[in-house]
Design a protein around this motif. Structure first.
Motif, mmCIF file in Angstrom:
data_model
loop_
_atom_site.group_PDB
_atom_site.id
_atom_site.type_symbol
_atom_site.label_atom_id
_atom_site.label_comp_id
_atom_site.label_asym_id
_atom_site.label_seq_id
_atom_site.Cartn_x
_atom_site.Cartn_y
_atom_site.Cartn_z
ATOM 1 N N LEU A 1 -20.998 22.286 6.996
ATOM 2 C CA LEU A 1 -20.951 22.659 8.408
ATOM 3 C C LEU A 1 -20.242 21.553 9.173
ATOM 4 C CD1 LEU A 1 -21.818 24.712 10.568
ATOM 5 C CD2 LEU A 1 -23.927 23.406 10.814
ATOM 6 N N ASN A 2 -19.156 21.902 9.852
ATOM 7 C CA ASN A 2 -18.324 20.934 10.573
ATOM 8 C C ASN A 2 -18.040 21.415 11.980
ATOM 9 O OD1 ASN A 2 -17.544 19.311 8.202
ATOM 10 N ND2 ASN A 2 -16.515 21.186 7.598
ATOM 11 N N TYR A 3 -17.736 20.477 12.836
ATOM 12 C CA TYR A 3 -17.061 20.829 14.074
ATOM 13 C C TYR A 3 -15.726 20.107 14.042
ATOM 14 C CZ TYR A 3 -18.362 16.353 16.312
ATOM 15 O OH TYR A 3 -18.519 15.033 16.621
ATOM 16 N N TYR A 4 -14.765 20.610 14.786
ATOM 17 C CA TYR A 4 -13.436 20.009 14.755
ATOM 18 C C TYR A 4 -12.795 20.074 16.137
ATOM 19 C CZ TYR A 4 -12.136 24.914 14.002
ATOM 20 O OH TYR A 4 -12.016 26.277 14.101
ATOM 21 N N LEU A 5 -11.898 19.121 16.347
ATOM 22 C CA LEU A 5 -11.117 19.016 17.577
ATOM 23 C C LEU A 5 -9.660 18.884 17.166
ATOM 24 C CD1 LEU A 5 -13.229 16.190 19.235
ATOM 25 C CD2 LEU A 5 -13.427 18.627 19.696
ATOM 26 N N GLY A 6 -8.758 19.388 17.988
ATOM 27 C CA GLY A 6 -7.360 19.246 17.637
ATOM 28 C C GLY A 6 -6.418 19.640 18.753
ATOM 29 N N ALA A 7 -5.144 19.524 18.442
ATOM 30 C CA ALA A 7 -4.099 19.868 19.406
ATOM 31 C C ALA A 7 -2.847 20.273 18.648
ATOM 32 C CB ALA A 7 -3.808 18.680 20.311
ATOM 33 N N GLY A 8 -1.946 20.933 19.354
ATOM 34 C CA GLY A 8 -0.691 21.352 18.745
ATOM 35 C C GLY A 8 0.163 22.108 19.731
ATOM 36 N N GLY A 9 1.006 22.968 19.195
ATOM 37 C CA GLY A 9 1.906 23.732 20.044
ATOM 38 C C GLY A 9 2.201 25.089 19.453
ATOM 39 N N HIS A 10 2.831 25.918 20.271
ATOM 40 C CA HIS A 10 3.165 27.262 19.809
ATOM 41 C C HIS A 10 4.495 27.728 20.398
ATOM 42 C CE1 HIS A 10 1.182 28.052 23.679
ATOM 43 N NE2 HIS A 10 1.963 29.118 23.735
ATOM 44 N N LEU A 11 5.096 28.663 19.697
ATOM 45 C CA LEU A 11 6.297 29.369 20.148
ATOM 46 C C LEU A 11 6.047 30.856 19.952
ATOM 47 C CD1 LEU A 11 9.093 27.203 18.472
ATOM 48 C CD2 LEU A 11 8.453 27.224 20.894
ATOM 49 N N GLY A 12 6.637 31.667 20.828
ATOM 50 C CA GLY A 12 6.419 33.092 20.685
ATOM 51 C C GLY A 12 7.499 33.914 21.342
ATOM 52 N N GLU B 1 3.604 41.082 21.665
ATOM 53 C CA GLU B 1 4.121 39.740 21.386
ATOM 54 C C GLU B 1 3.687 39.216 20.030
ATOM 55 O OE1 GLU B 1 2.629 37.514 24.761
ATOM 56 O OE2 GLU B 1 1.185 36.499 23.481
ATOM 57 N N VAL B 2 4.452 38.233 19.562
ATOM 58 C CA VAL B 2 4.186 37.527 18.308
ATOM 59 C C VAL B 2 4.257 36.039 18.620
ATOM 60 C CG1 VAL B 2 5.031 37.067 15.979
ATOM 61 C CG2 VAL B 2 5.216 39.361 16.926
ATOM 62 N N THR B 3 3.297 35.255 18.099
ATOM 63 C CA THR B 3 3.304 33.802 18.307
ATOM 64 C C THR B 3 3.091 33.082 16.983
ATOM 65 O OG1 THR B 3 0.932 33.733 18.760
ATOM 66 C CG2 THR B 3 2.403 33.906 20.655
ATOM 67 N N GLY B 4 3.612 31.891 16.916
ATOM 68 C CA GLY B 4 3.380 30.990 15.793
ATOM 69 C C GLY B 4 2.835 29.685 16.345
ATOM 70 N N THR B 5 1.713 29.218 15.813
ATOM 71 C CA THR B 5 1.043 28.023 16.314
ATOM 72 C C THR B 5 0.799 27.057 15.164
ATOM 73 O OG1 THR B 5 -0.120 29.375 17.944
ATOM 74 C CG2 THR B 5 -1.009 27.177 17.541
ATOM 75 N N VAL B 6 0.974 25.764 15.419
ATOM 76 C CA VAL B 6 0.620 24.712 14.464
ATOM 77 C C VAL B 6 -0.326 23.754 15.172
ATOM 78 C CG1 VAL B 6 1.454 22.799 13.050
ATOM 79 C CG2 VAL B 6 2.798 24.895 13.221
ATOM 80 N N LEU B 7 -1.479 23.479 14.528
ATOM 81 C CA LEU B 7 -2.500 22.607 15.098
ATOM 82 C C LEU B 7 -2.866 21.509 14.111
ATOM 83 C CD1 LEU B 7 -4.880 25.434 16.337
ATOM 84 C CD2 LEU B 7 -3.500 23.976 17.813
ATOM 85 N N GLY B 8 -3.032 20.304 14.597
ATOM 86 C CA GLY B 8 -3.630 19.227 13.822
ATOM 87 C C GLY B 8 -5.088 19.141 14.210
ATOM 88 N N PHE C 1 8.815 32.228 24.732
ATOM 89 C CA PHE C 1 7.969 31.294 25.465
ATOM 90 C C PHE C 1 7.423 30.262 24.494
ATOM 91 C CE2 PHE C 1 5.248 34.708 24.033
ATOM 92 C CZ PHE C 1 4.112 34.065 23.561
ATOM 93 N N GLY C 2 6.803 29.249 25.012
ATOM 94 C CA GLY C 2 6.190 28.203 24.192
ATOM 95 C C GLY C 2 5.051 27.578 24.961
ATOM 96 N N GLY C 3 4.443 26.560 24.358
ATOM 97 C CA GLY C 3 3.353 25.902 25.053
ATOM 98 C C GLY C 3 2.617 24.908 24.183
ATOM 99 N N PHE C 4 1.613 24.318 24.793
ATOM 100 C CA PHE C 4 0.776 23.312 24.143
ATOM 101 C C PHE C 4 -0.640 23.855 24.007
ATOM 102 C CE2 PHE C 4 4.116 21.184 26.503
ATOM 103 C CZ PHE C 4 4.710 20.446 25.491
ATOM 104 N N ASP C 5 -1.286 23.538 22.885
ATOM 105 C CA ASP C 5 -2.614 24.058 22.595
ATOM 106 C C ASP C 5 -3.598 22.922 22.345
ATOM 107 O OD1 ASP C 5 -2.160 27.169 21.847
ATOM 108 O OD2 ASP C 5 -0.461 25.956 21.207
#
Length: 167
Positions: free
Chosen positions: A78-89, A60-67, A97-101
């Motif tokens: 040194l950082n920590y980070y939180l985020g969300a986004g989605g993907h298609l594959g 499989e191949v997926t593409g994801t975009v996260l903020g 398929f797709g989904g939320f990240d």
């Protein structure tokens, strides 16, 4: 009602951070995990980045975009980070398929080198897939393509005078 000490600690840690968390504008590199792939991170605001990931697995191949929202731990290196986004594959066996990240991670900009190391946990909910959820982790190694522009002495003094004048 008694306040939750963990919640108070997390809120205090988030509020006590510097205005700019990361030391670069654009970085690209390899994502070593499941799936492995390519990652590009672009700063879009003082503590916000957009990250694009192209993931490759055996079938499989997926593409994801996260903020992602960054919080400094020890200065801006040194950082920590939180985020969300989605993907298609696309899976060769089951189709599209797709989904939320979501994502939570830590990153370190290596001093005197144009490299950023990060480790993250990126759980996802799948739509139209044989898996309903995934819980991957990955180590990313990125090369800094464009550094964060430092303010000149004139820009720093102008912003200081603006603060004093109340602008």
């Amino acid at each position: 009602m008694k306040p939750n000490p963990l919640l108070l600690t997390l809120l205090g840690a988030g509020l006590a951070q510097p205005a700019a968390a990361q030391k670069y504008r654009t970085a690209a590199g390899l994502r070593l995990g499941s799936p492995y792939g390519i990652t590009v991170q672009q700063a879009v605001a003082p503590r916000v980045t957009l990250e694009g990931i192209v993931g490759l697995a055996s079938r499989e191949v997926t593409g994801t975009v996260l903020g992602e929202y960054h919080f400094g731990i020890l200065g801006r290196s040194l950082n920590y980070y939180l985020g969300a986004g989605g993907h298609l594959g696309n899976n060769k066996d089951t189709g599209r398929f797709g989904g939320f990240d979501a994502v939570v991670g830590i990153e370190y900009k290596i001093a005197f080198l144009p490299l950023v190391l990060s480790y993250d946990f990126k759980p996802s909910v799948e739509i139209n897939s044989s898996d309903w959820a995934r819980f991957p982790t990955a180590l990313s190694v990125r090369y800094v393509l464009f550094k964060q522009r430092n303010k000149t002495i004139g820009e720093r003094s102008r912003s200081l005078f603006d603060k004093v004048r109340g602008r």
